[in-house]
Structures are given as structure tokens and as C-alpha cells.
Design a protein around this motif. Structure first.
Motif, PDB file in Angstrom:
ATOM      1  N   ASN A 178      -1.534 -21.242   4.323  1.00  0.00           N
ATOM      2  CA  ASN A 178      -0.541 -20.949   5.359  1.00  0.00           C
ATOM      3  C   ASN A 178       0.146 -19.599   5.228  1.00  0.00           C
ATOM      4  N   ARG A 179       0.061 -18.956   4.063  1.00  0.00           N
ATOM      5  CA  ARG A 179       0.770 -17.689   3.883  1.00  0.00           C
ATOM      6  C   ARG A 179      -0.117 -16.578   3.309  1.00  0.00           C
ATOM      7  N   LEU A 180      -0.677 -16.789   2.139  1.00  0.00           N
ATOM      8  CA  LEU A 180      -1.374 -15.696   1.456  1.00  0.00           C
ATOM      9  C   LEU A 180      -2.604 -15.205   2.212  1.00  0.00           C
ATOM     10  N   ARG A 181      -3.454 -16.134   2.625  1.00  0.00           N
ATOM     11  CA  ARG A 181      -4.689 -15.724   3.303  1.00  0.00           C
ATOM     12  C   ARG A 181      -4.427 -15.103   4.682  1.00  0.00           C
ATOM     13  N   PRO A 182      -3.543 -15.698   5.527  1.00  0.00           N
ATOM     14  CA  PRO A 182      -3.252 -15.043   6.818  1.00  0.00           C
ATOM     15  C   PRO A 182      -2.691 -13.632   6.657  1.00  0.00           C
ATOM     16  N   THR A 183      -1.829 -13.438   5.664  1.00  0.00           N
ATOM     17  CA  THR A 183      -1.256 -12.100   5.449  1.00  0.00           C
ATOM     18  C   THR A 183      -2.322 -11.117   4.978  1.00  0.00           C
ATOM     19  N   LEU A 184      -3.208 -11.577   4.110  1.00  0.00           N
ATOM     20  CA  LEU A 184      -4.309 -10.726   3.656  1.00  0.00           C
ATOM     21  C   LEU A 184      -5.164 -10.274   4.841  1.00  0.00           C
ATOM     22  N   TYR A 185      -5.503 -11.202   5.720  1.00  0.00           N
ATOM     23  CA  TYR A 185      -6.331 -10.856   6.881  1.00  0.00           C
ATOM     24  C   TYR A 185      -5.600  -9.880   7.805  1.00  0.00           C
ATOM     25  N   PHE A 186      -4.291 -10.047   7.971  1.00  0.00           N
ATOM     26  CA  PHE A 186      -3.527  -9.139   8.834  1.00  0.00           C
ATOM     27  C   PHE A 186      -3.507  -7.734   8.253  1.00  0.00           C
ATOM     28  N   LEU A 187      -3.274  -7.615   6.960  1.00  0.00           N
ATOM     29  CA  LEU A 187      -3.249  -6.295   6.325  1.00  0.00           C
ATOM     30  C   LEU A 187      -4.606  -5.608   6.447  1.00  0.00           C
ATOM     31  N   HIS A 188      -5.673  -6.384   6.291  1.00  0.00           N
ATOM     32  CA  HIS A 188      -7.007  -5.811   6.481  1.00  0.00           C
ATOM     33  C   HIS A 188      -7.195  -5.338   7.916  1.00  0.00           C
ATOM     34  N   SER A 189      -6.650  -6.111   8.874  1.00  0.00           N
ATOM     35  CA  SER A 189      -6.872  -5.799  10.296  1.00  0.00           C
ATOM     36  C   SER A 189      -6.210  -4.487  10.716  1.00  0.00           C
ATOM     37  N   ILE A 190      -5.149  -4.063  10.005  1.00  0.00           N
ATOM     38  CA  ILE A 190      -4.494  -2.802  10.373  1.00  0.00           C
ATOM     39  C   ILE A 190      -4.930  -1.648   9.467  1.00  0.00           C
ATOM     40  N   GLY A 191      -5.950  -1.903   8.659  1.00  0.00           N
ATOM     41  CA  GLY A 191      -6.545  -0.821   7.883  1.00  0.00           C
ATOM     42  C   GLY A 191      -6.083  -0.680   6.454  1.00  0.00           C
ATOM     43  N   ILE A 192      -5.310  -1.655   5.951  1.00  0.00           N
ATOM     44  CA  ILE A 192      -4.897  -1.613   4.543  1.00  0.00           C
ATOM     45  C   ILE A 192      -5.943  -2.385   3.756  1.00  0.00           C
ATOM     46  N   SER A 193      -6.888  -1.689   3.201  1.00  0.00           N
ATOM     47  CA  SER A 193      -8.025  -2.345   2.548  1.00  0.00           C
ATOM     48  C   SER A 193      -7.754  -2.682   1.083  1.00  0.00           C
ATOM     49  N   GLN A 194      -7.035  -1.829   0.387  1.00  0.00           N
ATOM     50  CA  GLN A 194      -6.774  -2.057  -1.033  1.00  0.00           C
ATOM     51  C   GLN A 194      -5.498  -2.880  -1.219  1.00  0.00           C
ATOM     52  N   VAL A 195      -5.564  -4.121  -0.791  1.00  0.00           N
ATOM     53  CA  VAL A 195      -4.387  -4.990  -0.883  1.00  0.00           C
ATOM     54  C   VAL A 195      -4.053  -5.303  -2.342  1.00  0.00           C
ATOM     55  N   ASN A 196      -5.050  -5.188  -3.223  1.00  0.00           N
ATOM     56  CA  ASN A 196      -4.773  -5.459  -4.641  1.00  0.00           C
ATOM     57  C   ASN A 196      -3.760  -4.484  -5.221  1.00  0.00           C
ATOM     58  N   LYS A 197      -3.489  -3.369  -4.507  1.00  0.00           N
ATOM     59  CA  LYS A 197      -2.449  -2.432  -4.943  1.00  0.00           C
ATOM     60  C   LYS A 197      -1.101  -2.723  -4.284  1.00  0.00           C
ATOM     61  N   HIS A 198      -1.101  -3.664  -3.378  1.00  0.00           N
ATOM     62  CA  HIS A 198       0.130  -4.004  -2.648  1.00  0.00           C
ATOM     63  C   HIS A 198       0.268  -5.530  -2.539  1.00  0.00           C
ATOM     64  N   THR A 199       0.024  -6.207  -3.648  1.00  0.00           N
ATOM     65  CA  THR A 199       0.001  -7.680  -3.636  1.00  0.00           C
ATOM     66  C   THR A 199       1.365  -8.289  -3.332  1.00  0.00           C
ATOM     67  N   ASN A 200       2.441  -7.537  -3.542  1.00  0.00           N
ATOM     68  CA  ASN A 200       3.763  -8.092  -3.235  1.00  0.00           C
ATOM     69  C   ASN A 200       3.920  -8.373  -1.750  1.00  0.00           C
ATOM     70  N   LEU A 201       3.096  -7.722  -0.916  1.00  0.00           N
ATOM     71  CA  LEU A 201       3.170  -7.964   0.529  1.00  0.00           C
ATOM     72  C   LEU A 201       2.559  -9.307   0.917  1.00  0.00           C
ATOM     73  N   LEU A 202       1.729  -9.879   0.059  1.00  0.00           N
ATOM     74  CA  LEU A 202       1.018 -11.108   0.408  1.00  0.00           C
ATOM     75  C   LEU A 202       1.949 -12.294   0.624  1.00  0.00           C
ATOM     76  N   SER A 203       3.117 -12.251   0.026  1.00  0.00           N
ATOM     77  CA  SER A 203       4.058 -13.364   0.192  1.00  0.00           C
ATOM     78  C   SER A 203       4.899 -13.229   1.459  1.00  0.00           C
TER      79      SER A 203
END
Length: 315
Positions: A178-203
Motif C-alpha cells: 500500500n505504500r512502498l511499492r506505489p511510491t517506488l513506481y511513481f518515482l520511476h514514472s517521473i524519471g527518478i531511477s536511482q531510488v536506492n539513493k533516495h530511499t527516505n522518499l519511499l515512506s
């Protein structure tokens, strides 16, 4: 005396049968008398009244408590002592997260053992619980999927896992679905590919936090494309409060500094600097000296370098 017996199969009464009449002739008492009863078949039903109880009925008595289930007060004391032994104050935790009072000691111990097995030290775990006490109400089966998600989907390196959790303990209290995966997909959709450098955004909630900040930049004059570009360039911009950070800094930038939006588009890190301790003092120095530095030069340089540049320009 007359008797009628009822047959269960046909629900009809048997023919009446009479006991032989006696004429009360006492002289005949010595002779045996034969009494003829109606013939009973195997289908005849006779209701037998229940045998009266010898003792009065009493309400059921609850079973004595099991030795393995201590009284609530004893459980609370055990939990308090255990948490104290690992550096946690139960009362402080209850103030921050009241439902923790109902957490079982066995469940808390299983969480502690699991976190220690993942390489977290006692001090690290105490800090994590202080920032996110909900973890003590979770189950190990709730936390394992979070670690799996971080490693497999967010592409966090195993050696970096402790740093990621220590930096953002709330990740452990988030639902992967309900939270982590939807946020990951949204960040990818706007071009933020290296989410592993911004994991605090996943919550962060996409609907409640991420999208409103994009909308705010559009509201103050940026196109949607430019707004998304700013977040792609500086993802931490999502973490800043609109009311307490973005608004006052943007107003100062436009009204007091009189600068153009394109500078913010190129340097969205402007919002990461303190308004009172960095932006205003540096701007005042530039105004006094009659110079205008680009935003990165004005804000990113150290105090010595900043004043050194001013002196060079003045000389």
C-alpha cells in the motif's frame, strides 16, 4: 384405573385395558393375583422424567489462571524491565505510541532478536524504536517483506541496508503493497531511477505528499514539465514543507531578491538552505557590496570562500 399408551410410529392410542377388579375379599389375599398390562412393542415410546438433581445448580466457575499466563500487572512489569534492559523506556514509548501497551512481550522479543540478527546494534535499535515505536507492535512477518523489498525492488545494496533503515526507520512500519511499492513506481514514472539513493522518499504518500508539491510549483509559475524536472534534479525537494519551507523561501526569492524563476529551475537546491542563517545574510552582503552572485556561488560556498570572492570583486 385406566392407562393409554401412545405409539410413536402411528401416534394413535392403544385400546383401553383395565386392571382386574377386586372385591376387597381379604380371604383371597393369600392367593397370587395376576395383573395384565398392555403389550408394549419396540416402537412404543415412554417419556421418563429426569432424575431430580441431588444438589442445586451453581454458575460455572472460571478455570484457574494458567501458570504460563501471568497477571496483566505482572506482564506489564516484565515488559518494562525487558525494554529497560535494552535501553528503552516503556512509558516514553507509550506516550509516543499508546497501542504499544498491548504488545506482548514474546512478540517484542521476537522483533528484537530479528533486528539483532540483521546486524543492528542495541544502540541502533533503541534509536530506531525511539523514532518509530510502531515497530514494537509489528510482527516479524510484517518486517521481513520490507527488507526483501528494499533489497530486490529498491535495489539497496546489502551492505547499505542498515544505513537506509537508520536514516528512515519509518520504512519498517510501512506496507509494501500500500505504500512502498506505489511510491517506488511513481518515482520511476517521473524519471527518478536511482531510488536506492533516495530511499527516505519511499515512506511518503504519493497522494498526500508528492503530488501536492508538484502542484505547488505549478501554482507559483512553473510548467508541469519544469516542476517535474526540478524534482528529478533534486528529489529531496519532496521532503520540504510547503508552508514552512517552500512558501517563505519562494516569497523571499521573488520579492526581496528579485530573481527569475529560471534560476530556481536550474538550482532547486536553493530550498535546502536556511532562510535566516544562509540565504538572508548572504543576500544582504551581496546587496551591500553591489554584486550579484549566481545562486550556487552565493549559497554553496563556505564562509571564507564567499567573503574571499567578495573581496576580490571589490578590489
Amino acid at each position: 384405573m385406566q392407562e393409554t399408551l401412545h405409539l410413536s410410529s402411528k401416534h394413535s392410542s392403544l385400546p383401553k385395558s383395565h386392571f382386574p377388579h377386586s372385591q376387597h375379599d381379604f380371604s383371597t389375599l393369600s392367593r397370587p393375583r395376576i395383573i395384565h398390562f398392555p403389550t408394549l412393542t419396540s416402537k412404543t415410546s415412554i417419556a421418563i422424567p429426569p432424575k431430580p438433581s441431588k444438589y442445586p445448580e451453581l454458575p460455572p466457575v472460571p478455570p484457574p489462571p494458567s501458570p504460563s499466563s501471568p497477571a496483566p500487572q505482572s506482564q506489564f512489569q516484565e515488559k518494562m524491565l525487558y525494554l529497560d534492559s535494552i535501553g528503552l523506556d516503556l512509558f516514553s514509548l507509550i506516550d509516543d505510541h499508546p497501542p504499544i501497551v498491548s504488545a506482548s512481550l514474546d512478540n517484542i522479543k521476537s522483533i528484537v532478536d530479528f533486528m539483532y540478527s540483521m546486524g543492528f546494534a542495541a544502540l541502533e535499535f533503541s534509536r530506531i524504536c525511539g523514532m518509530c515505536p510502531e515497530i514494537l507492535n509489528a510482527r516479524v512477518s510484517d518486517i521481513v517483506p520490507v527488507f526483501t523489498f528494499l533489497l530486490r525492488e529498491a535495489r539497496v545494496d546489502g551492505s547499505d541496508l542498515r544505513r537506509v533503515v537508520n536514516r528512515r526507520p519509518r520504512l519498517l512500519a510501512c506496507s509494501v503493497k500500500n505504500r512502498l511499492r506505489p511510491t517506488l513506481y511513481f518515482l520511476h514514472s517521473i524519471g527518478i531511477s536511482q531510488v536506492n539513493k533516495h530511499t527516505n522518499l519511499l515512506s511518503c504518500s504519493v497522494e498526500e505528499k508528492l503530488i501536492p508539491r508538484i502542484d505547488y510549483l505549478e501554482k507559483i509559475g512553473f510548467s508541469k514539465r519544469d516542476a517535474i524536472s526540478m524534482f528529478r534534479r533534486f528529489p529531496q525537494l519532496f521532503n520540504y514543507s510547503i508552508k514552512d519551507n517552500l512558501e517563505p523561501k519562494f516569497n523571499y526569492f521573488v520579492v526581496e531578491m528579485g530573481r527569475e524563476l529560471r534560476e530556481l529551475k536550474q538550482f532547486p537546491q536553493y530550498f535546502s538552505f536556511s532562510l535566516e542563517n544562509r540565504i538572508k545574510p548572504r543576500h544582504h552582503c551581496c546587496v551591500e557590496k553591489g554584486v550579484c552572485f549566481p545562486l550556487p556561488v552565493m549559497l554553496k560556498t563556505s564562509e571564507a570562500e564567499f567573503h574571499g570572492r567578495l573581496e576580490v570583486l571589490m578590489s
